[in-house]
Design an enzyme around this catalytic site. Sequence first.
Site, PDB file in Angstrom:
ATOM      1  N   GLU A 189      -1.984   7.833  -4.575  1.00  0.00           N
ATOM      2  CA  GLU A 189      -2.756   7.462  -5.723  1.00  0.00           C
ATOM      3  C   GLU A 189      -4.739   7.609  -6.345  1.00  0.00           C
ATOM      4  OE1 GLU A 189      -1.805   2.891  -4.709  1.00  0.00           O
ATOM      5  OE2 GLU A 189      -3.956   2.491  -5.002  1.00  0.00           O
ATOM      6  N   ARG A 222       0.748  -1.716   0.001  1.00  0.00           N
ATOM      7  CA  ARG A 222      -0.118   0.359  -0.468  1.00  0.00           C
ATOM      8  C   ARG A 222       0.796   0.781   0.042  1.00  0.00           C
ATOM      9  NH1 ARG A 222      -3.508  -2.616  -1.561  1.00  0.00           N
ATOM     10  NH2 ARG A 222      -5.608  -2.917  -0.874  1.00  0.00           N
ATOM     11  N   HIS A 250      -0.976   0.219  -9.589  1.00  0.00           N
ATOM     12  CA  HIS A 250      -1.937  -0.586  -9.164  1.00  0.00           C
ATOM     13  C   HIS A 250      -2.284  -1.667  -9.366  1.00  0.00           C
ATOM     14  CE1 HIS A 250      -3.512  -1.157  -4.895  1.00  0.00           C
ATOM     15  NE2 HIS A 250      -3.686  -2.335  -5.028  1.00  0.00           N
ATOM     16  N   ASP A 261       3.714  -0.647  -7.503  1.00  0.00           N
ATOM     17  CA  ASP A 261       2.906  -0.350  -7.762  1.00  0.00           C
ATOM     18  C   ASP A 261       1.961   0.510  -6.918  1.00  0.00           C
ATOM     19  OD1 ASP A 261       0.864  -2.190  -9.177  1.00  0.00           O
ATOM     20  OD2 ASP A 261       0.542  -2.871  -7.569  1.00  0.00           O
TER      21      ASP A 261
HETATM   22  P1  NAI Z   1      -1.389 -11.820   4.801  1.00  0.00           P
HETATM   23  O1  NAI Z   1      -2.676 -11.041   5.847  1.00  0.00           O
HETATM   24  O2  NAI Z   1      -1.943 -12.722   4.018  1.00  0.00           O
HETATM   25  O3  NAI Z   1      -0.190 -11.365   4.964  1.00  0.00           O
HETATM   26  C1  NAI Z   1      -0.018  -9.603   5.792  1.00  0.00           C
HETATM   27  C2  NAI Z   1       1.307 -10.213   6.189  1.00  0.00           C
HETATM   28  O4  NAI Z   1       1.351  -8.989   7.185  1.00  0.00           O
HETATM   29  C3  NAI Z   1       1.060 -11.102   7.848  1.00  0.00           C
HETATM   30  O5  NAI Z   1       1.401 -12.620   8.089  1.00  0.00           O
HETATM   31  C4  NAI Z   1       0.654 -10.274   8.812  1.00  0.00           C
HETATM   32  O6  NAI Z   1       1.140 -10.912  10.621  1.00  0.00           O
HETATM   33  C5  NAI Z   1       2.037  -9.655   8.916  1.00  0.00           C
HETATM   34  N1  NAI Z   1       1.974  -8.068   9.247  1.00  0.00           N
HETATM   35  C6  NAI Z   1       0.913  -7.009   9.899  1.00  0.00           C
HETATM   36  N2  NAI Z   1       1.074  -6.151  10.313  1.00  0.00           N
HETATM   37  C7  NAI Z   1       3.106  -6.258  10.192  1.00  0.00           C
HETATM   38  C8  NAI Z   1       3.934  -4.843  10.835  1.00  0.00           C
HETATM   39  N3  NAI Z   1       3.361  -4.240  11.236  1.00  0.00           N
HETATM   40  N4  NAI Z   1       5.138  -5.845  10.052  1.00  0.00           N
HETATM   41  C9  NAI Z   1       5.169  -7.140   9.424  1.00  0.00           C
HETATM   42  N5  NAI Z   1       4.514  -7.786   9.301  1.00  0.00           N
HETATM   43  C10 NAI Z   1       3.107  -7.547   9.493  1.00  0.00           C
HETATM   44  O7  NAI Z   1      -1.976 -10.833   3.506  1.00  0.00           O
HETATM   45  P2  NAI Z   1      -1.783 -10.272   1.695  1.00  0.00           P
HETATM   46  O8  NAI Z   1      -2.823 -11.342   1.284  1.00  0.00           O
HETATM   47  O9  NAI Z   1      -0.607 -11.443   2.140  1.00  0.00           O
HETATM   48  O10 NAI Z   1      -1.556  -9.151   1.513  1.00  0.00           O
HETATM   49  C11 NAI Z   1      -0.160  -7.996   1.948  1.00  0.00           C
HETATM   50  C12 NAI Z   1      -1.124  -7.038   2.298  1.00  0.00           C
HETATM   51  O11 NAI Z   1      -0.560  -6.585  -0.047  1.00  0.00           O
HETATM   52  C13 NAI Z   1      -2.455  -6.886   1.293  1.00  0.00           C
HETATM   53  O12 NAI Z   1      -2.808  -6.040   2.871  1.00  0.00           O
HETATM   54  C14 NAI Z   1      -2.632  -5.328   0.364  1.00  0.00           C
HETATM   55  O13 NAI Z   1      -2.026  -3.914   1.229  1.00  0.00           O
HETATM   56  C15 NAI Z   1      -1.659  -5.751  -0.059  1.00  0.00           C
HETATM   57  N6  NAI Z   1      -2.049  -6.262  -1.554  1.00  0.00           N
HETATM   58  C16 NAI Z   1      -1.784  -5.137  -2.842  1.00  0.00           C
HETATM   59  C17 NAI Z   1      -2.339  -5.681  -4.141  1.00  0.00           C
HETATM   60  C18 NAI Z   1      -2.392  -4.720  -5.740  1.00  0.00           C
HETATM   61  O14 NAI Z   1      -2.554  -5.225  -6.166  1.00  0.00           O
HETATM   62  N7  NAI Z   1      -0.714  -3.997  -5.588  1.00  0.00           N
HETATM   63  C19 NAI Z   1      -3.126  -7.054  -5.003  1.00  0.00           C
HETATM   64  C20 NAI Z   1      -3.128  -7.654  -2.490  1.00  0.00           C
HETATM   65  C21 NAI Z   1      -2.940  -7.359  -1.397  1.00  0.00           C
END
Ligand code: NAI
Length: 335
Positions: free
Chosen positions: A266, A237, A298, A261
């Site tokens: 944005e 993000r 994005h 991205d």
């Molecule tokens: P997820 O929920 O599977 O993994 C997120 C990880 O971040 C978890 O392991 C969690 O423990 C960790 N986390 C939480 N707070 C943290 C912190 N303060 N420091 C370090 N790690 C921390 O989520 P997923 O599916 O892997 O997605 C991650 C992020 O990617 C989403 O939150 C979203 O913002 C972004 N995203 C971007 C997309 C794009 O098109 N550019 C599409 C989908 C998601």
Amino acid sequence: MSYRIAVFDAKPYDRATFDRVNKDFGFELVYHKEHLDINNVLLASGADAVCIFVNAVVDSAVIDKLHSYGIKLIALRCAGFNNVDIAAATKKGIKVVRVPDYSPHAIAEHTLTLMLCLNRKVHRAFLRTRDSNFSLVGFQGFDMYGKTVGVIGTGKIGKTAIGLFKGLGMNVLAYDLYPDTAFAGANDIKYVSLNELYANSDIITLHCPLTKETEYLISDQSISKMKDGVMIINTGRGKLIHTKHLIDGLISGKVGYAGLDVYEEEGAYFYEDHSDRVMTDDVLARLLSFNNVIVTSHQAFFTQEAMGNIAQTTMQNIQSFFENKDLKNEVIYKA
Ligand code: NAI
């Protein structure tokens, strides 16, 4: 009974996928090209639910309006939910659902694309050869093999990306609030502190959610702890990075490359064609002026597979709500 869903931020590709998947659900889909915010929330009146995307701004004022229209469901067609005031929605009895998992491969593969493109200057080579300039000056890259990548956030996307990095023979350092030690053991990666990750990574990639704790995680302070010439990739993000500090790092050379991205402002630009207007965002304009920065709008999620899964899960979430079934993808407010 057919429920009316106001689908915001609807682009032709959204409509094509949602119309196809909706054949199995039969909702009345009303498409709006705007993203939902206080200026156009009126468009939601008369709907039973709203379906929104990453750049909607659903703060307490918007929630109040939605509540006054009798709307009881906000269906996010994305994973992140930082743009919805969950506390305000909960207070008004409005449920929020999301699509937690639609294709971690799509985002992980785009992450790797940005890394390889920046490293080997493919974006510049494309332009150069179009102009019959076949010089290699300035294009020397490095082997990814043996380099160290620091992965912040090892959830679904972080882990999928790690699989790709290991395939290239890279060393992986990881940081997560909740380290998965079994995964680390099985994949030969090492969880370290953030400071260790900053100090030892050639490339740093962000896969954690945007929260109060992670906002501006990458700032002048953290950048000062990184290796000279570090590559920073953000497909998480925008607000994970303090963009002006990143620009300072790029100007000084401390940051050698940035693949973005997402961008903190944005919402005003991404997903729309602004090519016939003057750019008024000086920060974005400066970012776009660096030849060692790639900005994509994005689009990491944007694959056929991910779009199909997003539409299917979104419709399923909405159907479960109206049929009073278990809402397994509900975003629960945590104080
Ligand atoms: P997820 O929920 O599977 O993994 C997120 C990880 O971040 C978890 O392991 C969690 O423990 C960790 N986390 C939480 N707070 C943290 C912190 N303060 N420091 C370090 N790690 C921390 O989520 P997923 O599916 O892997 O997605 C991650 C992020 O990617 C989403 O939150 C979203 O913002 C972004 N995203 C971007 C997309 C794009 O098109 N550019 C599409 C989908 C998601």
